[in-house]
Motif scaffolding. Structure first.
Motif, PDB file in Angstrom:
ATOM      1  N   GLN A   1      40.739  17.386  34.532  1.00 29.67           N
ATOM      2  CA  GLN A   1      41.304  16.615  33.353  1.00 29.67           C
ATOM      3  C   GLN A   1      42.421  17.238  32.525  1.00 29.67           C
ATOM      4  N   LYS A   2      42.596  18.513  32.245  1.00 26.48           N
ATOM      5  CA  LYS A   2      43.863  19.142  31.646  1.00 26.48           C
ATOM      6  C   LYS A   2      44.791  19.105  32.646  1.00 26.48           C
ATOM      7  N   LEU A   3      44.577  19.267  34.097  1.00 28.75           N
ATOM      8  CA  LEU A   3      45.685  19.014  34.946  1.00 28.75           C
ATOM      9  C   LEU A   3      46.434  17.708  35.061  1.00 28.75           C
ATOM     10  N   ALA A   4      45.184  16.746  35.046  1.00 24.58           N
ATOM     11  CA  ALA A   4      45.960  15.512  35.211  1.00 24.58           C
ATOM     12  C   ALA A   4      46.772  14.806  34.010  1.00 24.58           C
ATOM     13  N   LYS A   5      46.403  15.365  32.620  1.00 26.40           N
ATOM     14  CA  LYS A   5      47.299  15.501  31.487  1.00 26.40           C
ATOM     15  C   LYS A   5      48.433  15.928  31.550  1.00 26.40           C
ATOM     16  N   SER A   6      48.730  17.264  31.960  1.00 25.27           N
ATOM     17  CA  SER A   6      49.752  17.991  32.186  1.00 25.27           C
ATOM     18  C   SER A   6      50.625  17.470  32.984  1.00 25.27           C
ATOM     19  N   VAL A   7      50.201  16.799  34.160  1.00 29.23           N
ATOM     20  CA  VAL A   7      51.007  16.161  35.331  1.00 29.23           C
ATOM     21  C   VAL A   7      51.552  14.567  34.718  1.00 29.23           C
ATOM     22  N   PHE A   8      50.660  13.782  34.300  1.00 29.08           N
ATOM     23  CA  PHE A   8      51.112  12.500  34.028  1.00 29.08           C
ATOM     24  C   PHE A   8      51.593  12.441  32.713  1.00 29.08           C
ATOM     25  N   LEU A   9      51.212  13.037  31.705  1.00 30.48           N
ATOM     26  CA  LEU A   9      52.075  12.965  30.216  1.00 30.48           C
ATOM     27  C   LEU A   9      53.284  13.621  30.326  1.00 30.48           C
ATOM     28  N   PRO A  10      54.250  12.740  29.643  1.00 27.70           N
ATOM     29  CA  PRO A  10      55.495  13.488  29.414  1.00 27.70           C
ATOM     30  C   PRO A  10      55.927  14.484  28.738  1.00 27.70           C
ATOM     31  N   LYS A  11      56.588  15.512  28.920  1.00 31.71           N
ATOM     32  CA  LYS A  11      56.850  16.674  28.174  1.00 31.71           C
ATOM     33  C   LYS A  11      58.007  16.434  27.175  1.00 31.71           C
ATOM     34  N   ASP A  12      57.901  16.960  26.093  1.00 34.83           N
ATOM     35  CA  ASP A  12      59.229  17.058  25.305  1.00 34.83           C
ATOM     36  C   ASP A  12      59.413  18.314  24.721  1.00 34.83           C
ATOM     37  N   THR A  13      60.783  18.692  24.790  1.00 31.01           N
ATOM     38  CA  THR A  13      61.057  19.670  23.915  1.00 31.01           C
ATOM     39  C   THR A  13      62.071  19.497  23.022  1.00 31.01           C
ATOM     40  N   PHE A  14      62.056  19.890  21.884  1.00 31.66           N
ATOM     41  CA  PHE A  14      62.741  19.643  20.467  1.00 31.66           C
ATOM     42  C   PHE A  14      63.471  20.786  20.093  1.00 31.66           C
ATOM     43  N   ASN A  15      64.672  20.593  20.003  1.00 33.45           N
ATOM     44  CA  ASN A  15      65.531  21.620  19.101  1.00 33.45           C
ATOM     45  C   ASN A  15      66.086  20.853  17.926  1.00 33.45           C
ATOM     46  N   GLY A  16      65.826  21.547  16.804  1.00 29.06           N
ATOM     47  CA  GLY A  16      66.429  20.973  15.509  1.00 29.06           C
ATOM     48  C   GLY A  16      67.579  21.226  14.973  1.00 29.06           C
ATOM     49  N   SER A  17      68.518  20.202  14.882  1.00 30.24           N
ATOM     50  CA  SER A  17      69.592  20.349  13.818  1.00 30.24           C
ATOM     51  C   SER A  17      70.055  19.086  13.552  1.00 30.24           C
ATOM     52  N   TYR A  18      70.770  18.761  12.415  1.00 33.25           N
ATOM     53  CA  TYR A  18      70.973  17.412  12.069  1.00 33.25           C
ATOM     54  C   TYR A  18      72.304  17.403  11.409  1.00 33.25           C
ATOM     55  N   THR A  19      72.961  16.278  11.417  1.00 29.57           N
ATOM     56  CA  THR A  19      74.184  15.931  10.577  1.00 29.57           C
ATOM     57  C   THR A  19      73.975  14.630   9.948  1.00 29.57           C
ATOM     58  N   ARG A  20      74.353  14.717   8.784  1.00 32.04           N
ATOM     59  CA  ARG A  20      74.167  13.485   7.856  1.00 32.04           C
ATOM     60  C   ARG A  20      75.523  12.630   8.305  1.00 32.04           C
ATOM     61  N   LEU A  21      75.117  11.432   8.867  1.00 30.99           N
ATOM     62  CA  LEU A  21      75.966  10.245   9.244  1.00 30.99           C
ATOM     63  C   LEU A  21      76.234   9.199   7.807  1.00 30.99           C
ATOM     64  N   ASP A  22      77.248   8.514   8.085  1.00 31.03           N
ATOM     65  CA  ASP A  22      77.645   7.614   6.941  1.00 31.03           C
ATOM     66  C   ASP A  22      76.941   6.480   7.221  1.00 31.03           C
ATOM     67  N   ASP A  23      76.370   6.274   8.543  1.00 34.78           N
ATOM     68  CA  ASP A  23      75.518   4.726   9.157  1.00 34.78           C
ATOM     69  C   ASP A  23      74.272   5.084   9.570  1.00 34.78           C
ATOM     70  N   ASN A  24      73.510   4.553   9.430  1.00 39.12           N
ATOM     71  CA  ASN A  24      72.136   4.601  10.055  1.00 39.12           C
ATOM     72  C   ASN A  24      72.196   4.640  11.575  1.00 39.12           C
ATOM     73  N   ILE A  25      71.272   5.257  12.471  1.00 39.54           N
ATOM     74  CA  ILE A  25      71.299   5.398  13.699  1.00 39.54           C
ATOM     75  C   ILE A  25      70.492   4.101  14.278  1.00 39.54           C
ATOM     76  N   SER A  26      71.019   3.636  15.278  1.00 39.18           N
ATOM     77  CA  SER A  26      70.394   2.575  15.820  1.00 39.18           C
ATOM     78  C   SER A  26      70.312   2.723  17.171  1.00 39.18           C
ATOM     79  N   PHE A  27      69.077   2.325  17.767  1.00 39.62           N
ATOM     80  CA  PHE A  27      68.680   2.592  19.277  1.00 39.62           C
ATOM     81  C   PHE A  27      68.731   1.199  19.896  1.00 39.62           C
ATOM     82  N   ASP A  28      68.968   1.425  21.272  1.00 47.91           N
ATOM     83  CA  ASP A  28      68.845   0.074  21.987  1.00 47.91           C
ATOM     84  C   ASP A  28      67.532  -0.152  22.381  1.00 47.91           C
TER      85      ASP A  28
END
Length: 120
Positions: free
Chosen positions: A60-87
Protein backbone atom coordinates in the motif's frame (compact mmCIF):
# COMPACT_ATOMS: atom_id res chain seq x y z
CA UNK A 1 -3.22 -26.76 0.10
CA UNK A 2 -2.27 -23.13 0.79
CA UNK A 3 -5.94 -22.15 0.67
CA UNK A 4 -6.81 -24.76 3.31
CA UNK A 5 -3.95 -23.60 5.54
CA UNK A 6 -5.12 -20.02 5.14
CA UNK A 7 -8.66 -20.97 6.10
CA UNK A 8 -7.37 -23.01 9.04
CA UNK A 9 -5.26 -20.07 10.21
CA UNK A 10 -8.20 -17.69 9.95
CA UNK A 11 -10.42 -20.14 11.83
CA UNK A 12 -7.76 -20.57 14.52
CA UNK A 13 -7.37 -16.79 14.93
CA UNK A 14 -11.14 -16.33 15.09
CA UNK A 15 -11.36 -19.15 17.63
CA UNK A 16 -8.64 -17.60 19.79
CA UNK A 17 -10.19 -14.12 19.53
CA UNK A 18 -13.65 -15.44 20.41
CA UNK A 19 -12.55 -17.35 23.46
CA UNK A 20 -10.14 -14.65 24.58
CA UNK A 21 -13.03 -12.15 24.60
CA UNK A 22 -15.00 -14.50 26.87
CA UNK A 23 -12.20 -14.56 29.42
CA UNK A 24 -11.54 -10.81 29.49
CA UNK A 25 -13.44 -10.48 32.78
CA UNK A 26 -11.24 -13.15 34.34
CA UNK A 27 -7.50 -13.07 34.80
CA UNK A 28 -5.75 -15.85 32.91
CA UNK A 29 -3.28 -18.03 34.70
CA UNK A 30 0.28 -16.82 33.90
CA UNK A 31 1.28 -20.36 32.92
CA UNK A 32 -1.63 -20.53 30.47
CA UNK A 33 -0.62 -17.14 29.03
CA UNK A 34 2.93 -18.37 28.49
CA UNK A 35 1.66 -21.55 26.77
CA UNK A 36 -0.60 -19.52 24.46
CA UNK A 37 2.27 -17.16 23.59
CA UNK A 38 4.61 -20.10 22.92
CA UNK A 39 2.01 -21.67 20.62
CA UNK A 40 1.44 -18.44 18.73
CA UNK A 41 5.20 -17.91 18.37
CA UNK A 42 5.71 -21.44 17.00
CA UNK A 43 2.70 -21.42 14.66
CA UNK A 44 3.83 -21.10 11.06
CA UNK A 45 0.31 -20.25 9.90
CA UNK A 46 0.11 -17.28 12.26
CA UNK A 47 3.57 -16.11 11.19
CA UNK A 48 2.52 -16.35 7.54
CA UNK A 49 -0.59 -14.27 8.24
CA UNK A 50 1.47 -11.62 10.05
CA UNK A 51 3.90 -11.59 7.14
CA UNK A 52 1.03 -11.23 4.63
CA UNK A 53 -0.41 -8.33 6.63
CA UNK A 54 2.98 -6.59 6.74
CA UNK A 55 3.46 -7.21 3.02
CA UNK A 56 0.05 -5.67 2.28
CA UNK A 57 1.03 -2.55 4.26
CA UNK A 58 4.31 -2.28 2.36
CA UNK A 59 2.47 -2.74 -0.96
CA UNK A 60 0.00 0.00 0.00
CA UNK A 61 2.83 2.41 0.83
CA UNK A 62 4.58 1.52 -2.43
CA UNK A 63 1.40 2.12 -4.43
CA UNK A 64 0.93 5.51 -2.79
CA UNK A 65 4.52 6.49 -3.50
CA UNK A 66 4.20 5.43 -7.14
CA UNK A 67 0.78 6.86 -8.01
CA UNK A 68 0.55 10.01 -5.90
CA UNK A 69 2.31 13.05 -7.31
CA UNK A 70 5.39 14.33 -5.54
CA UNK A 71 5.85 18.01 -4.83
CA UNK A 72 8.89 19.96 -3.79
CA UNK A 73 8.48 23.46 -2.45
CA UNK A 74 11.13 26.13 -2.17
CA UNK A 75 9.84 29.26 -0.54
CA UNK A 76 10.44 32.82 -1.56
CA UNK A 77 8.01 35.54 -2.46
CA UNK A 78 7.75 38.87 -4.16
CA UNK A 79 4.92 41.27 -3.57
CA UNK A 80 3.18 42.10 -6.81
CA UNK A 81 0.94 45.02 -7.58
CA UNK A 82 -1.75 42.72 -8.97
CA UNK A 83 -3.23 39.39 -7.87
CA UNK A 84 -1.92 36.22 -9.49
CA UNK A 85 -4.39 34.42 -11.71
CA UNK A 86 -4.04 30.89 -13.05
CA UNK A 87 -5.50 29.42 -16.19
CA UNK A 88 -8.30 26.87 -15.84
CA UNK A 89 -6.02 23.84 -16.40
CA UNK A 90 -3.65 24.92 -13.61
CA UNK A 91 -6.56 25.66 -11.28
CA UNK A 92 -7.93 22.13 -11.88
CA UNK A 93 -4.52 20.61 -11.07
CA UNK A 94 -4.22 22.65 -7.87
CA UNK A 95 -7.75 21.76 -6.72
CA UNK A 96 -7.19 18.06 -7.48
CA UNK A 97 -3.95 18.07 -5.52
CA UNK A 98 -5.70 19.76 -2.61
CA UNK A 99 -8.40 17.06 -2.66
CA UNK A 100 -5.74 14.33 -2.58
CA UNK A 101 -4.08 15.95 0.42
CA UNK A 102 -7.43 16.23 2.21
CA UNK A 103 -8.17 12.55 1.49
CA UNK A 104 -4.77 11.53 2.83
CA UNK A 105 -5.27 13.57 6.00
CA UNK A 106 -8.73 12.01 6.49
CA UNK A 107 -7.35 8.47 5.81
CA UNK A 108 -9.55 8.01 2.73
CA UNK A 109 -8.21 5.88 -0.12
CA UNK A 110 -6.85 8.06 -2.92
CA UNK A 111 -9.02 6.37 -5.58
CA UNK A 112 -12.29 6.79 -3.59
CA UNK A 113 -14.68 9.54 -4.64
CA UNK A 114 -14.36 12.80 -2.76
CA UNK A 115 -17.08 13.15 -0.09
CA UNK A 116 -19.78 15.61 -1.07
CA UNK A 117 -20.70 18.16 1.58
CA UNK A 118 -24.34 19.13 1.84
CA UNK A 119 -25.40 22.52 3.10
CA UNK A 120 -28.57 23.11 5.11
Amino acid sequence: MQKNQSRLSIFFLAFVCFFSSIYIAQQLDPELKSLINKRLNKSHGVKIQYFNAEQAQVDQKLAKSVFLPKDTFNGSYTRLDDNISFDEYTQNILISKQKLLIKEAAAIAFNSPFPVLTSH
